[in-house]
Design a protein around this motif. Structure first.
Motif, PDB file in Angstrom:
ATOM      1  N   PRO A  82       0.801  -1.222   0.000  1.00 20.66           N
ATOM      2  CA  PRO A  82       0.000   0.000   0.000  1.00 20.66           C
ATOM      3  C   PRO A  82       0.839   1.281   0.000  1.00 20.66           C
ATOM      4  O   PRO A  82       0.311   2.379  -0.183  1.00 20.66           O
ATOM      5  CB  PRO A  82      -0.795  -0.117   1.289  1.00 20.66           C
ATOM      6  N   ASN A  83       2.148   1.145   0.216  1.00 23.77           N
ATOM      7  CA  ASN A  83       3.009   2.320   0.379  1.00 23.77           C
ATOM      8  C   ASN A  83       3.646   2.742  -0.937  1.00 23.77           C
ATOM      9  O   ASN A  83       3.656   1.996  -1.921  1.00 23.77           O
ATOM     10  CB  ASN A  83       4.093   2.033   1.416  1.00 23.77           C
ATOM     11  N   LEU A  84       4.207   3.953  -0.937  1.00 20.90           N
ATOM     12  CA  LEU A  84       4.834   4.520  -2.132  1.00 20.90           C
ATOM     13  C   LEU A  84       6.305   4.764  -1.833  1.00 20.90           C
ATOM     14  O   LEU A  84       6.649   5.370  -0.815  1.00 20.90           O
ATOM     15  CB  LEU A  84       4.146   5.830  -2.504  1.00 20.90           C
ATOM     16  N   LYS A  85       7.172   4.297  -2.726  1.00 22.06           N
ATOM     17  CA  LYS A  85       8.615   4.502  -2.570  1.00 22.06           C
ATOM     18  C   LYS A  85       9.091   5.453  -3.659  1.00 22.06           C
ATOM     19  O   LYS A  85       8.884   5.213  -4.847  1.00 22.06           O
ATOM     20  CB  LYS A  85       9.359   3.180  -2.643  1.00 22.06           C
ATOM     21  N   VAL A  86       9.741   6.556  -3.224  1.00 22.21           N
ATOM     22  CA  VAL A  86      10.195   7.600  -4.141  1.00 22.21           C
ATOM     23  C   VAL A  86      11.714   7.683  -4.069  1.00 22.21           C
ATOM     24  O   VAL A  86      12.295   7.791  -2.980  1.00 22.21           O
ATOM     25  CB  VAL A  86       9.569   8.963  -3.785  1.00 22.21           C
ATOM     26  N   SER A  87      12.367   7.669  -5.222  1.00 17.21           N
ATOM     27  CA  SER A  87      13.832   7.707  -5.291  1.00 17.21           C
ATOM     28  C   SER A  87      14.292   8.997  -5.967  1.00 17.21           C
ATOM     29  O   SER A  87      13.589   9.553  -6.809  1.00 17.21           O
ATOM     30  CB  SER A  87      14.370   6.496  -6.071  1.00 17.21           C
ATOM     31  N   GLU A  88      15.501   9.438  -5.603  1.00 18.34           N
ATOM     32  CA  GLU A  88      16.126  10.629  -6.194  1.00 18.34           C
ATOM     33  C   GLU A  88      15.143  11.800  -6.222  1.00 18.34           C
ATOM     34  O   GLU A  88      14.800  12.346  -7.275  1.00 18.34           O
ATOM     35  CB  GLU A  88      16.640  10.315  -7.601  1.00 18.34           C
ATOM     36  N   VAL A  89      14.721  12.179  -5.054  1.00 18.19           N
ATOM     37  CA  VAL A  89      13.708  13.229  -4.910  1.00 18.19           C
ATOM     38  C   VAL A  89      14.250  14.562  -5.405  1.00 18.19           C
ATOM     39  O   VAL A  89      15.355  14.981  -5.043  1.00 18.19           O
ATOM     40  CB  VAL A  89      13.257  13.349  -3.439  1.00 18.19           C
TER      41      VAL A  89
END
Length: 349
Positions: free
Chosen positions: A72-79
């Motif tokens: 259910p979660n969101l993973k964000v890279s190189e913000v």
């Protein structure tokens, strides 16, 4: 994901900055450092319902190698800047929860350049003020558990709140548990967090309470003639710690000579008799704190209606009293201060 160009994002930031300014700290937010390669996880607050989509500031997120769902979660890279904002998770057209993704604001300078703190006595609290129109929400926390922690007991304020703002200056009152009679051996640790759009500034500083002591202005009680001099009686401000025999103050008197208008200063309460006016300030006599603000100028004239009328007094009336309990308290406090200073010197080696 629908990634806006940096130029487009900057234009939107300028156009809609006022509308999206945070007046309070959101309940859920995550802070990332600039150019941090590590991915950040945004949690959806749900257990029973299946998450089928995420939005960023109302627009649906398109998943790619930089943004992907993990359960259910969101993973964000190189913000980067266009990826900052309010993320919300959805199920069947129903919003389940929201999390703000902030970036830590990189700014040179320590907290002293933004925040000033002052304790008017050794009692249970002190005040801090911040005057910086860039920030729409600011909070302060006292203690080692406050840096980056939601569980800290924060004191919050908002630049849009008239009750906590005066001429654009945010005011905070922070309680502490230090005993005014004990030797001060532990430094206070103060954490400040401030939001500007989707950027957050974090700073921490440590100090002793005695470092920020600044009494309120004292009170001029009366002045009496003693031969060719005036004896000025001064009382501590009502906000100063008691007993006054233990928390002693020293006073500086500034006066204007009647003959030529010269301004002079004196650390004695005995000053020349022929003066036009005077004013007084005070500070802690044992730790040599910051001086208080000067009192307003007071005219010195004879006359029954004058508040500071002069009365004749004999020179013999100024004899020192026999040292009593108050003097012993002063001696005890002075010994404590000397002992404390010695302890600090040893710790420096």
């Amino acid at each position: 994901m629908k990634i806006l160009s940096v130029w487009t994002f900057g234009l939107l930031l300028f156009t809609f900055g006022g509308a999206h300014g945070h007046e309070v700290f959101p309940e859920n937010f995550v802070v990332v450092k600039k150019n941090d390669p590590r991915p950040v996880t945004l949690t959806c607050n749900t257990q029973a319902e299946k998450v089928d989509s995420w939005t960023l500031d109302g627009e649906e997120v398109e998943f790619d190698s930089y943004v992907r769902m993990e359960g259910p979660n969101l993973k964000v890279s190189e913000v980067d800047a266009p990826m900052l904002g309010k993320y919300s998770c959805w199920s069947g057209g129903k919003m389940l929860s929201s999390t703000y993704l902030f970036q830590e604001l990189e700014e040179e300078g320590d907290l002293d350049s933004l925040l000033s703190c002052r304790a008017k006595s050794y009692d249970c609290n002190f005040t801090c003020s911040l005057k910086d129109s860039r920030f729409t929400a600011v909070r302060l926390g006292l203690g080692q558990d406050c840096e980056g922690q939601q569980s800290c007991q924060w004191e919050s304020s908002s630049s849009s709140s008239s009750s906590s703002s005066h001429d654009g200056e945010l005011q905070f009152v922070l309680p502490h548990s230090l005993s005014p009679y004990a030797e001060e051996s532990t430094m206070l640790e103060l954490t400040a967090e401030a939001i500007n759009m989707y950027y957050i500034l974090r700073r921490t500083k440590t100090f002793y309470l005695r470092d920020i002591i600044q009494p309120d202005s004292p009170e001029i009680v009366r002045c009496e003639e003693v031969g060719e001099q005036l004896n000025v009686s001064v009382d501590p401000p009502p906000s100063w710690s008691t007993p006054h025999s233990f928390f002693s103050l020293e006073y500086e008197i500034q006066y204007e000579l009647k003959d030529d208008g010269t301004i002079e200063n004196s650390f004695s309460t005995l000053i020349p008799r022929k003066i036009n006016r005077l004013r007084v300030r005070s500070r802690d006599s044992l730790v040599l704190s910051a001086w208080s603000q000067w009192t307003a100028w007071q005219n010195v004239r004879k006359g029954k209606k004058n508040r500071h009328r002069c009365k004749k007094r004999h020179q013999g009336d100024l004899q020192d009293s026999t040292p009593g309990s108050s003097d012993r308290l002063k001696t005890k406090r002075r010994k404590h201060k000397k002992k404390k200073k010695g302890l600090f010197k040893q710790n420096e080696h």
